[in-house]
Write a protein that holds these residues in place. Sequence first.
Motif, PDB file in Angstrom:
ATOM      1  N   SER A 149       0.848  -1.191   0.000  1.00 25.55           N
ATOM      2  CA  SER A 149       0.000   0.000   0.000  1.00 25.55           C
ATOM      3  C   SER A 149       0.884   1.242   0.000  1.00 25.55           C
ATOM      4  O   SER A 149       1.631   1.485   0.935  1.00 25.55           O
ATOM      5  CB  SER A 149      -0.916   0.007   1.228  1.00 25.55           C
ATOM      6  N   ARG A 150       0.784   2.028  -1.081  1.00 23.72           N
ATOM      7  CA  ARG A 150       1.605   3.230  -1.179  1.00 23.72           C
ATOM      8  C   ARG A 150       0.966   4.202  -2.157  1.00 23.72           C
ATOM      9  O   ARG A 150       0.115   3.855  -2.964  1.00 23.72           O
ATOM     10  CB  ARG A 150       3.017   2.889  -1.642  1.00 23.72           C
ATOM     11  N   GLY A 151       1.374   5.457  -2.065  1.00 23.22           N
ATOM     12  CA  GLY A 151       0.873   6.470  -2.988  1.00 23.22           C
ATOM     13  C   GLY A 151      -0.500   6.986  -2.604  1.00 23.22           C
ATOM     14  O   GLY A 151      -0.897   6.964  -1.436  1.00 23.22           O
ATOM     15  N   ASN A 152      -1.232   7.466  -3.588  1.00 21.49           N
ATOM     16  CA  ASN A 152      -2.551   8.046  -3.354  1.00 21.49           C
ATOM     17  C   ASN A 152      -3.504   7.030  -2.721  1.00 21.49           C
ATOM     18  O   ASN A 152      -3.356   5.825  -2.914  1.00 21.49           O
ATOM     19  CB  ASN A 152      -3.148   8.551  -4.670  1.00 21.49           C
ATOM     20  N   PRO A 153      -4.506   7.498  -1.962  1.00 24.23           N
ATOM     21  CA  PRO A 153      -5.455   6.582  -1.328  1.00 24.23           C
ATOM     22  C   PRO A 153      -6.204   5.743  -2.372  1.00 24.23           C
ATOM     23  O   PRO A 153      -6.434   6.200  -3.496  1.00 24.23           O
ATOM     24  CB  PRO A 153      -6.415   7.529  -0.593  1.00 24.23           C
ATOM     25  N   PRO A 154      -6.596   4.528  -2.001  1.00 20.19           N
ATOM     26  CA  PRO A 154      -7.333   3.669  -2.935  1.00 20.19           C
ATOM     27  C   PRO A 154      -8.765   4.160  -3.137  1.00 20.19           C
ATOM     28  O   PRO A 154      -9.344   4.797  -2.257  1.00 20.19           O
ATOM     29  CB  PRO A 154      -7.327   2.309  -2.233  1.00 20.19           C
ATOM     30  N   ARG A 155      -9.303   3.823  -4.302  1.00 23.74           N
ATOM     31  CA  ARG A 155     -10.701   4.117  -4.590  1.00 23.74           C
ATOM     32  C   ARG A 155     -11.445   2.805  -4.816  1.00 23.74           C
ATOM     33  O   ARG A 155     -10.926   1.885  -5.435  1.00 23.74           O
ATOM     34  CB  ARG A 155     -10.830   5.015  -5.819  1.00 23.74           C
ATOM     35  N   PHE A 156     -12.660   2.749  -4.314  1.00 23.03           N
ATOM     36  CA  PHE A 156     -13.488   1.562  -4.444  1.00 23.03           C
ATOM     37  C   PHE A 156     -14.729   1.894  -5.268  1.00 23.03           C
ATOM     38  O   PHE A 156     -15.071   3.058  -5.474  1.00 23.03           O
ATOM     39  CB  PHE A 156     -13.898   1.040  -3.064  1.00 23.03           C
TER      40      PHE A 156
END
Length: 231
Positions: A149-156
């Motif tokens: 998990s890295r970088g911009n937040p995840p989108r669902f």
Amino acid sequence: MPRPALGVVQSAPAGGLVSVKADDDAVYSLANTELELVAGQRVLIQWDGGGSVVGVLSADPVTHDDLIPDPPVIRPPDGGAPQPVVFNATDSGTQNGSGLTGAGSFWTAQVYCGDSTLGAFLYGGQMANTIPDNANCTGIRIYVDAVSSRGNPPRFGLHSLDAKTGQLVVDHVYQPPEGGGTGWKTLPVEWAGILARGERRGIATAHGGIHIYSPAGQRNSGALEITYGSS
């Protein structure tokens, strides 16, 4: 055509660049600024800014054959106040894809969330078969086990597949407030009703940073909790 998210290092980095043979069999010269890479390593590729290597995989993704069967869903009694019920994902996977439309072929049981991938947790219609259409849904969240998990937040988002066949199309995209990493991700409460009515069938991942989640059922990955009761 979506670019592949994985490849194999061809030679040691030089001058901030590394040669990688991607899963489309093409060889790319990609940026590498922080990883110690050697030939033969399986790596994760991010294509923003011309392409770079952003991670090393310790092994190829686990297949669904290694997963433990899920327990049955227990439905709340009729007439009761809203209470949480957990629906365990029956399968999971990832397609390469640009925008919100996948390429049509799942290539791993892990669920990827990157700039060139779309992922899915699948439930085989459990929610539509269990929750009454007129139920009072008051909450929904999903548990994910993050391998990376890295970088911009995840989108669902939501999808319409019951099994790993066909093209993955994602809509209702939302970024949970909890951000990346392992744990529960709060989803819009209206999604519970959409899933209960069978208008959509499961939870998807739709870009945002570089996030990889364990396959369905491993360390509870993909467990979907919906709180509902009689209307």
